[in-house]
Design a protein around this motif. Sequence first.
Motif, short mmCIF file in Angstrom:
data_model
loop_
_atom_site.label_atom_id
_atom_site.label_comp_id
_atom_site.label_asym_id
_atom_site.label_seq_id
_atom_site.Cartn_x
_atom_site.Cartn_y
_atom_site.Cartn_z
N ALA A 73 23.37 0.92 -7.30
CA ALA A 73 22.32 1.85 -7.95
C ALA A 73 23.46 2.60 -9.06
CB ALA A 73 21.17 2.80 -6.84
N VAL A 74 24.40 3.28 -8.27
CA VAL A 74 24.68 4.19 -9.39
C VAL A 74 25.60 2.73 -10.00
CG1 VAL A 74 27.05 5.51 -9.30
CG2 VAL A 74 25.29 5.55 -7.41
N GLU A 75 25.95 2.32 -9.71
CA GLU A 75 26.84 1.28 -11.20
C GLU A 75 25.68 0.95 -11.65
OE1 GLU A 75 28.71 -1.27 -8.27
OE2 GLU A 75 30.89 -0.08 -7.62
N ARG A 110 6.39 9.32 -4.30
CA ARG A 110 8.04 9.97 -4.77
C ARG A 110 8.85 8.76 -5.35
NH1 ARG A 110 9.93 10.46 1.72
NH2 ARG A 110 8.38 8.53 1.99
N LEU A 111 9.75 9.83 -6.21
CA LEU A 111 10.28 8.82 -7.03
C LEU A 111 11.46 8.39 -5.94
CD1 LEU A 111 11.83 8.73 -9.55
CD2 LEU A 111 13.44 10.05 -9.16
N ARG A 112 11.66 6.38 -5.88
CA ARG A 112 12.36 5.77 -4.77
C ARG A 112 13.20 5.34 -5.68
NH1 ARG A 112 11.99 6.64 0.72
NH2 ARG A 112 9.21 6.70 1.31
N LEU A 126 0.28 -1.09 -0.08
CA LEU A 126 0.05 -0.13 0.77
C LEU A 126 0.61 1.58 -0.19
CD1 LEU A 126 -3.27 -0.60 2.16
CD2 LEU A 126 -3.43 -0.77 0.04
N LEU A 127 1.67 1.00 0.82
CA LEU A 127 2.83 2.38 0.66
C LEU A 127 3.34 2.46 -0.27
CD1 LEU A 127 4.45 4.57 2.18
CD2 LEU A 127 5.72 3.15 2.57
N VAL A 153 17.10 15.54 -11.35
CA VAL A 153 15.33 14.91 -9.76
C VAL A 153 16.62 15.08 -9.10
CG1 VAL A 153 14.97 13.22 -11.55
CG2 VAL A 153 13.70 14.34 -10.05
N SER A 154 16.49 14.57 -8.53
CA SER A 154 16.34 13.54 -6.81
C SER A 154 16.02 13.19 -6.56
CB SER A 154 16.51 14.93 -5.58
OG SER A 154 15.36 14.98 -5.44
N LYS A 155 16.09 11.91 -5.92
CA LYS A 155 15.74 10.79 -5.71
C LYS A 155 15.02 11.46 -3.98
CE LYS A 155 16.51 6.03 -4.31
NZ LYS A 155 15.45 6.01 -2.59
N GLY A 156 13.75 10.34 -4.45
CA GLY A 156 12.99 11.48 -3.60
C GLY A 156 12.05 12.54 -4.24
N ALA A 157 12.18 12.93 -4.43
CA ALA A 157 11.27 14.30 -5.82
C ALA A 157 9.90 12.72 -5.80
CB ALA A 157 12.07 15.12 -6.72
N THR A 158 8.43 14.21 -6.47
CA THR A 158 7.75 13.28 -6.68
C THR A 158 7.69 13.12 -8.01
OG1 THR A 158 6.43 15.11 -7.47
CG2 THR A 158 7.13 14.75 -4.77
N ARG A 159 7.17 11.97 -8.13
CA ARG A 159 6.90 11.73 -9.67
C ARG A 159 6.23 12.69 -10.28
NH1 ARG A 159 6.38 6.27 -6.82
NH2 ARG A 159 4.35 6.46 -6.84
N ARG A 160 4.83 12.71 -10.04
CA ARG A 160 4.23 13.88 -10.75
C ARG A 160 5.04 15.27 -10.99
NH1 ARG A 160 -1.49 16.43 -7.67
NH2 ARG A 160 -1.91 18.00 -9.74
N ASP A 161 5.75 15.86 -10.27
CA ASP A 161 6.73 17.22 -10.72
C ASP A 161 7.83 15.91 -11.90
OD1 ASP A 161 5.84 18.66 -8.16
OD2 ASP A 161 7.18 18.36 -7.22
N LEU A 162 8.45 15.41 -12.31
CA LEU A 162 8.74 14.92 -13.05
C LEU A 162 8.08 14.92 -14.22
CD1 LEU A 162 11.82 13.78 -14.57
CD2 LEU A 162 11.14 11.79 -13.30
N SER A 163 6.88 14.43 -14.06
CA SER A 163 6.10 13.99 -15.08
C SER A 163 5.77 15.42 -15.57
CB SER A 163 4.91 12.95 -14.91
OG SER A 163 4.01 13.02 -16.57
N THR A 164 5.66 16.23 -14.92
CA THR A 164 4.71 17.45 -14.93
C THR A 164 6.11 18.31 -16.01
OG1 THR A 164 3.36 17.56 -13.31
CG2 THR A 164 3.92 19.72 -14.73
#
Length: 275
Positions: A265-267, A37-39, A30-31, A229-240
Amino acid sequence: PSSPVAPSPVFDAVLAAVVAFVLVYLAKLLLAIFDGRLRDPEQVPLVSGVPLLAVFPSVPRLGARSLPAAATGFLRSALVPDATRSTAVLFSPVDAASRASRLALAMAESFARSGADVLLVTTTLRDPDIVERTSYRPTSDNTLEAHLKAQGQQASPFYVKVEGPGLLAVLPSWEPSHDSSELLSYGLRDALHSWREQYDVIVIVTPPVLEAADAVTVAPLADRTVLVVSKGATRRDLSTASGLLRQRDVVPSGVVVTGVRSAAAVERAAARAGP
Protein backbone atom coordinates in the motif's frame (compact mmCIF):
# COMPACT_ATOMS: atom_id res chain seq x y z
CA PRO A 1 -35.02 -47.41 -5.68
CA SER A 2 -31.89 -49.28 -4.66
CA SER A 3 -30.47 -46.18 -2.95
CA PRO A 4 -32.22 -43.34 -1.12
CA VAL A 5 -32.98 -40.18 -3.14
CA ALA A 6 -32.54 -37.95 -0.12
CA PRO A 7 -30.73 -36.84 1.82
CA SER A 8 -27.69 -36.45 -0.50
CA PRO A 9 -24.52 -35.81 1.53
CA VAL A 10 -22.63 -34.34 -1.44
CA PHE A 11 -25.48 -31.99 -2.40
CA ASP A 12 -25.99 -30.92 1.19
CA ALA A 13 -22.28 -30.22 1.62
CA VAL A 14 -22.13 -28.10 -1.55
CA LEU A 15 -25.30 -26.22 -0.57
CA ALA A 16 -23.94 -25.52 2.92
CA ALA A 17 -20.68 -24.21 1.42
CA VAL A 18 -22.56 -21.89 -0.96
CA VAL A 19 -24.79 -20.56 1.81
CA ALA A 20 -21.78 -20.00 4.08
CA PHE A 21 -19.96 -18.11 1.30
CA VAL A 22 -22.97 -15.87 0.67
CA LEU A 23 -23.41 -15.15 4.38
CA VAL A 24 -19.72 -14.25 4.81
CA TYR A 25 -19.84 -11.99 1.74
CA LEU A 26 -22.95 -10.23 3.01
CA ALA A 27 -21.39 -9.79 6.46
CA LYS A 28 -18.28 -8.20 4.94
CA LEU A 29 -20.41 -5.98 2.72
CA LEU A 30 -22.49 -4.74 5.65
CA LEU A 31 -19.33 -4.17 7.69
CA ALA A 32 -17.83 -2.08 4.90
CA ILE A 33 -21.01 -0.04 4.58
CA PHE A 34 -21.48 0.70 8.25
CA ASP A 35 -17.84 0.85 9.37
CA GLY A 36 -16.95 4.54 9.42
CA ARG A 37 -13.22 4.05 9.76
CA LEU A 38 -10.61 4.86 7.13
CA ARG A 39 -9.66 1.40 5.95
CA ASP A 40 -7.85 2.20 2.71
CA PRO A 41 -5.71 5.27 1.87
CA GLU A 42 -7.42 5.34 -1.52
CA GLN A 43 -10.55 6.60 0.27
CA VAL A 44 -8.78 9.85 1.21
CA PRO A 45 -9.49 11.99 -1.90
CA LEU A 46 -13.17 11.03 -1.87
CA VAL A 47 -13.59 11.74 1.84
CA SER A 48 -11.45 14.89 2.17
CA GLY A 49 -11.71 16.41 -1.29
CA VAL A 50 -7.92 16.85 -1.50
CA PRO A 51 -5.12 14.64 -2.87
CA LEU A 52 -3.34 11.84 -1.06
CA LEU A 53 0.27 13.04 -0.77
CA ALA A 54 1.99 10.14 0.95
CA VAL A 55 1.47 6.98 2.97
CA PHE A 56 3.81 6.00 5.80
CA PRO A 57 4.03 3.11 8.24
CA SER A 58 4.03 3.90 11.95
CA VAL A 59 6.21 7.00 12.27
CA PRO A 60 9.29 6.11 14.34
CA ARG A 61 11.07 8.25 16.88
CA LEU A 62 14.31 8.28 14.96
CA GLY A 63 13.34 10.62 12.17
CA ALA A 64 13.01 10.55 8.41
CA ARG A 65 15.75 8.01 7.75
CA SER A 66 13.47 5.26 9.00
CA LEU A 67 10.67 6.37 6.68
CA PRO A 68 10.26 5.21 3.06
CA ALA A 69 12.74 7.25 1.04
CA ALA A 70 10.54 7.61 -2.04
CA ALA A 71 7.55 8.96 -0.09
CA THR A 72 9.76 11.24 2.02
CA GLY A 73 11.51 12.68 -1.02
CA PHE A 74 8.28 13.28 -2.92
CA LEU A 75 6.62 14.90 0.07
CA ARG A 76 9.60 17.19 0.58
CA SER A 77 9.55 18.39 -3.03
CA ALA A 78 5.76 18.69 -3.09
CA LEU A 79 5.68 20.90 -0.01
CA VAL A 80 8.63 23.11 -0.93
CA PRO A 81 8.81 23.19 -4.75
CA ASP A 82 10.78 26.46 -4.78
CA ALA A 83 13.87 26.32 -2.58
CA THR A 84 14.71 29.98 -3.30
CA ARG A 85 11.92 31.34 -1.10
CA SER A 86 11.09 30.69 2.53
CA THR A 87 8.12 28.37 2.97
CA ALA A 88 5.91 27.75 6.00
CA VAL A 89 4.40 24.25 6.13
CA LEU A 90 1.68 23.31 8.60
CA PHE A 91 1.19 19.67 9.62
CA SER A 92 -2.28 19.45 11.10
CA PRO A 93 -3.30 16.10 12.63
CA VAL A 94 -6.84 14.79 12.34
CA ASP A 95 -6.35 12.39 15.24
CA ALA A 96 -3.71 11.92 17.94
CA ALA A 97 -2.88 8.42 16.70
CA SER A 98 -1.44 9.89 13.49
CA ARG A 99 1.65 11.02 15.46
CA ALA A 100 1.88 14.16 13.33
CA SER A 101 4.61 15.62 15.55
CA ARG A 102 6.90 12.70 14.76
CA LEU A 103 6.21 13.13 11.06
CA ALA A 104 6.83 16.88 11.25
CA LEU A 105 10.14 16.30 13.03
CA ALA A 106 11.16 13.64 10.53
CA MET A 107 10.42 16.00 7.64
CA ALA A 108 12.21 18.91 9.36
CA GLU A 109 15.29 16.70 9.77
CA SER A 110 15.02 15.67 6.13
CA PHE A 111 14.90 19.30 4.98
CA ALA A 112 17.91 20.14 7.17
CA ARG A 113 19.96 17.21 5.86
CA SER A 114 19.27 18.39 2.32
CA GLY A 115 20.88 21.75 3.16
CA ALA A 116 18.00 23.95 4.33
CA ASP A 117 17.91 26.05 7.50
CA VAL A 118 14.77 24.82 9.24
CA LEU A 119 12.69 26.00 12.19
CA LEU A 120 10.31 23.48 13.75
CA VAL A 121 7.48 25.00 15.79
CA THR A 122 5.01 22.95 17.83
CA THR A 123 2.00 24.61 19.44
CA THR A 124 1.19 21.50 21.50
CA LEU A 125 2.13 22.23 25.09
CA ARG A 126 5.34 20.35 25.97
CA ASP A 127 4.90 18.07 22.98
CA PRO A 128 6.58 14.81 24.12
CA ASP A 129 7.41 13.62 20.59
CA ILE A 130 9.42 16.80 19.98
CA VAL A 131 10.83 17.35 23.47
CA GLU A 132 12.08 13.78 23.97
CA ARG A 133 13.49 13.32 20.47
CA THR A 134 15.44 16.60 20.48
CA SER A 135 16.47 16.53 24.17
CA TYR A 136 15.01 20.02 24.42
CA ARG A 137 15.85 22.05 27.51
CA PRO A 138 13.73 25.17 28.10
CA THR A 139 15.17 28.57 28.95
CA SER A 140 13.55 31.96 29.37
CA ASP A 141 13.94 32.80 25.69
CA ASN A 142 13.83 29.57 23.65
CA THR A 143 10.11 28.81 24.00
CA LEU A 144 7.38 29.53 21.50
CA GLU A 145 5.66 31.86 23.95
CA ALA A 146 8.82 33.96 24.37
CA HIS A 147 9.18 34.34 20.61
CA LEU A 148 5.53 35.21 20.08
CA LYS A 149 5.70 37.90 22.73
CA ALA A 150 8.83 39.27 21.06
CA GLN A 151 7.24 38.85 17.59
CA GLY A 152 9.99 36.52 16.48
CA GLN A 153 12.81 38.95 17.13
CA GLN A 154 14.57 36.76 19.71
CA ALA A 155 17.11 34.69 17.78
CA SER A 156 17.58 32.04 20.44
CA PRO A 157 15.68 28.85 19.68
CA PHE A 158 16.94 25.43 20.69
CA TYR A 159 19.28 23.96 18.08
CA VAL A 160 19.35 20.26 17.22
CA LYS A 161 22.37 18.56 15.73
CA VAL A 162 21.71 17.00 12.34
CA GLU A 163 23.96 15.29 9.84
CA GLY A 164 24.26 17.43 6.76
CA PRO A 165 24.86 21.02 5.71
CA GLY A 166 21.59 22.43 7.04
CA LEU A 167 20.42 23.68 10.41
CA LEU A 168 17.51 22.59 12.60
CA ALA A 169 16.09 24.77 15.36
CA VAL A 170 13.03 23.95 17.45
CA LEU A 171 10.55 26.13 19.32
CA PRO A 172 8.18 24.09 21.51
CA SER A 173 5.24 25.55 23.39
CA TRP A 174 6.23 25.31 27.04
CA GLU A 175 4.56 27.91 29.22
CA PRO A 176 0.93 27.20 30.26
CA SER A 177 -1.17 30.32 29.82
CA HIS A 178 -4.85 31.20 29.94
CA ASP A 179 -4.38 33.48 26.91
CA SER A 180 -2.32 31.09 24.74
CA SER A 181 -4.90 31.18 21.91
CA GLU A 182 -4.89 34.97 21.85
CA LEU A 183 -1.08 35.02 21.91
CA LEU A 184 -0.96 32.64 18.94
CA SER A 185 -3.59 34.64 17.05
CA TYR A 186 -1.92 38.02 17.47
CA GLY A 187 1.75 37.09 17.68
CA LEU A 188 2.24 34.47 14.99
CA ARG A 189 1.87 36.73 11.94
CA ASP A 190 4.72 39.03 12.97
CA ALA A 191 6.80 36.11 14.23
CA LEU A 192 6.42 34.33 10.90
CA HIS A 193 7.53 37.46 9.06
CA SER A 194 10.71 37.51 11.14
CA TRP A 195 11.30 33.76 10.84
CA ARG A 196 11.00 33.89 7.04
CA GLU A 197 14.03 36.17 6.98
CA GLN A 198 16.08 33.64 8.98
CA TYR A 199 14.97 30.20 7.76
CA ASP A 200 14.39 28.46 4.44
CA VAL A 201 11.61 26.25 5.82
CA ILE A 202 9.34 26.76 8.82
CA VAL A 203 7.58 23.54 9.86
CA ILE A 204 4.63 24.01 12.21
CA VAL A 205 2.66 21.23 13.91
CA THR A 206 -0.48 21.71 16.00
CA PRO A 207 -2.78 19.60 18.17
CA PRO A 208 -5.57 17.72 16.32
CA VAL A 209 -7.88 19.98 14.34
CA LEU A 210 -10.98 18.81 16.19
CA GLU A 211 -9.45 19.26 19.66
CA ALA A 212 -7.99 22.77 19.51
CA ALA A 213 -8.28 25.96 17.48
CA ASP A 214 -4.54 26.15 16.75
CA ALA A 215 -4.75 24.58 13.29
CA VAL A 216 -7.48 26.89 11.97
CA THR A 217 -5.58 29.84 13.45
CA VAL A 218 -2.25 28.94 11.85
CA ALA A 219 -3.47 27.58 8.50
CA PRO A 220 -4.32 30.95 6.87
CA LEU A 221 -0.75 32.12 7.58
CA ALA A 222 1.02 29.03 6.21
CA ASP A 223 2.01 28.45 2.59
CA ARG A 224 1.14 24.75 2.69
CA THR A 225 -1.23 22.86 4.96
CA VAL A 226 -1.12 19.08 5.26
CA LEU A 227 -3.69 16.98 7.08
CA VAL A 228 -2.17 13.97 8.86
CA VAL A 229 -4.49 11.06 9.62
CA SER A 230 -3.92 7.55 10.89
CA LYS A 231 -5.25 4.51 9.10
CA GLY A 232 -8.24 3.55 11.22
CA ALA A 233 -9.38 7.10 12.03
CA THR A 234 -12.99 7.83 11.18
CA ARG A 235 -13.86 9.12 7.73
CA ARG A 236 -16.20 11.59 9.41
CA ASP A 237 -13.33 13.16 11.38
CA LEU A 238 -11.23 13.53 8.23
CA SER A 239 -14.10 15.14 6.36
CA THR A 240 -14.89 17.47 9.27
CA ALA A 241 -11.24 18.53 9.66
CA SER A 242 -10.98 19.34 5.96
CA GLY A 243 -14.25 21.27 6.16
CA LEU A 244 -13.10 23.36 9.13
CA LEU A 245 -10.00 24.47 7.23
CA ARG A 246 -12.08 25.33 4.17
CA GLN A 247 -14.24 27.55 6.35
CA ARG A 248 -11.09 29.64 6.84
CA ASP A 249 -10.56 29.69 3.05
CA VAL A 250 -7.72 27.19 3.37
CA VAL A 251 -7.66 24.28 0.95
CA PRO A 252 -5.18 21.68 2.27
CA SER A 253 -2.37 20.74 -0.08
CA GLY A 254 -3.18 17.13 0.64
CA VAL A 255 -3.36 14.33 3.19
CA VAL A 256 -0.67 12.07 4.64
CA VAL A 257 -1.80 8.72 6.05
CA THR A 258 0.29 7.08 8.78
CA GLY A 259 0.14 3.67 10.41
CA VAL A 260 -0.20 1.72 7.16
CA ARG A 261 1.38 -1.69 7.76
CA SER A 262 1.17 -2.96 4.19
CA ALA A 263 4.38 -2.26 2.27
CA ALA A 264 2.45 -2.75 -0.97
CA ALA A 265 0.00 0.00 0.00
CA VAL A 266 2.89 2.36 0.77
CA GLU A 267 4.48 1.62 -2.62
CA ARG A 268 1.18 2.03 -4.48
CA ALA A 269 0.56 5.42 -2.87
CA ALA A 270 4.09 6.59 -3.68
CA ALA A 271 3.65 5.50 -7.30
CA ARG A 272 0.32 7.35 -7.63
CA ALA A 273 1.62 10.52 -5.97
CA GLY A 274 4.90 10.60 -7.87
CA PRO A 275 5.39 12.44 -11.17
